[in-house]
Design a protein around this motif. Structure first.
Motif, PDB file in Angstrom:
ATOM      1  N   SER A   8       0.822  -1.202   0.000  1.00 32.43           N
ATOM      2  CA  SER A   8       0.000   0.000   0.000  1.00 32.43           C
ATOM      3  C   SER A   8       0.858   1.255   0.000  1.00 32.43           C
ATOM      4  CB  SER A   8      -0.927   0.000   1.224  1.00 32.43           C
ATOM      5  OG  SER A   8      -1.840  -1.077   1.169  1.00 32.43           O
ATOM      6  N   SER A  58      -4.090   0.323  -2.510  1.00 30.75           N
ATOM      7  CA  SER A  58      -3.956   1.318  -1.443  1.00 30.75           C
ATOM      8  C   SER A  58      -5.138   2.274  -1.341  1.00 30.75           C
ATOM      9  CB  SER A  58      -2.688   2.154  -1.674  1.00 30.75           C
ATOM     10  OG  SER A  58      -2.829   2.965  -2.832  1.00 30.75           O
ATOM     11  N   TYR A  84       1.197   6.868   4.611  1.00 33.08           N
ATOM     12  CA  TYR A  84       0.778   7.369   3.298  1.00 33.08           C
ATOM     13  C   TYR A  84       1.336   8.765   3.046  1.00 33.08           C
ATOM     14  CZ  TYR A  84      -2.605   3.695   2.030  1.00 33.08           C
ATOM     15  OH  TYR A  84      -3.193   2.514   1.650  1.00 33.08           O
TER      16      TYR A  84
END
Length: 261
Positions: A8, A58, A84
């Protein structure tokens, strides 16, 4: 990190890198040939392609403002959001570095204080002032993040989810390019500004802050306009509880049952 988390995070890094290289690259390398409409479509088409390619992995946020909206909507954890954000900012820098390297191979192409960056005042096509630029970025990001929250299932982009997201990104660029150059994405603004320098850096704070405010507002309003999403789970607990008159009957086979509405 576990393998799934690693994939991700890598997807967010790669997606942001590609968005900056191709979409910002359309403004830097081909802007005079394709114009505002072409640049807006490039952003939209790139986002659409990445949504289908990386959405199942993701969620294809590739934008810290989207990730903030997902966090405030309780769809991801703080740890995931931080991972992220780091991946997106790094992706934006590496994508800008590759674009800068390519731009330097074009004789006479100006990169100093330009390079697809955002701005207000004399760095805006319509010379919008600071307050107007801030408001524009908040509202434009609000639309983008609100659409993302409205059409996605939890975090993943599935089915035709990518289409309205790509259309929303193209729309905000059609409106925003003459105003500020359109950020709506701190990672998209951060990388190019590092290489442009000058006023692009001194004005960068607005294009980091305003999109985050727009994303946060979108999460708040989305909670008012849409019911909270409940996880779709197999009704094992219901199946385990015998219904009236069900004594002596077999329960449903493992894995059967209806999703909770």
């Amino acid at each position: 990190m576990e393998t799934t988390e690693t994939r991700s995070v890598v997807s967010e890094f790669l997606g942001t890198l590609l968005l900056v290289f191709f979409a910002v690259g359309s403004a830097v390398l081909a802007g005079e040939y394709i114009g505002t409409f072409g640049i807006a479509l490039t952003f939209g088409f790139t986002m659409l392609a990445l949504a289908y390619a990386l959405g199942p992995v993701s969620g294809s946020h590739i934008n810290p403002a989207v990730t903030l909206g997902m966090l405030l909507a309780h769809r991801i954890t703080v740890r995931t959001a931080v991972e992220y954000w780091i991946a997106q900012m790094l992706g934006g820098v590496i994508g800008a570095a590759l674009l800068f390297l390519l731009a330097k191979q074009v004789p006479g192409l100006k990169t100093s204080e330009a390079f697809g960056t955002n701005g207000w005042g004399d760095r805006s096509a319509v010379h919008i002032n600071l307050g107007g630029a801030f408001l524009a970025e908040v509202v434009l990001t609000f639309l983008l993040v609100f659409v993302v929250l409205a059409v996605t299932h939890k975090v993943a982009v599935i089915g035709f989810d990518g289409l309205p997201i790509g259309l929303a990104l193209a729309t905000v660029h059609l409106i925003g390019i003459p105003l500020t150059g359109t950020s709506v994405n701190p990672a998209r603004s951060f990388g190019p500004a590092l290489f442009a320098g000058g006023a692009a850096l001194t004005q960068l704070w607005l294009f980091l802050l305003a999109p985050l405010i727009g994303g946060a507002l979108a999460a708040v309003v989305h909670q008012l306009t849409h019911p909270p999403q409940e996880p779709k789970v197999v009704a094992d607990e219901r199946a385990a509880e015998p219904s009236p008159g069900a004594a002596g009957r077999e329960g449903p086979a493992s894995g059967e049952g209806h999703a909770i509405p």
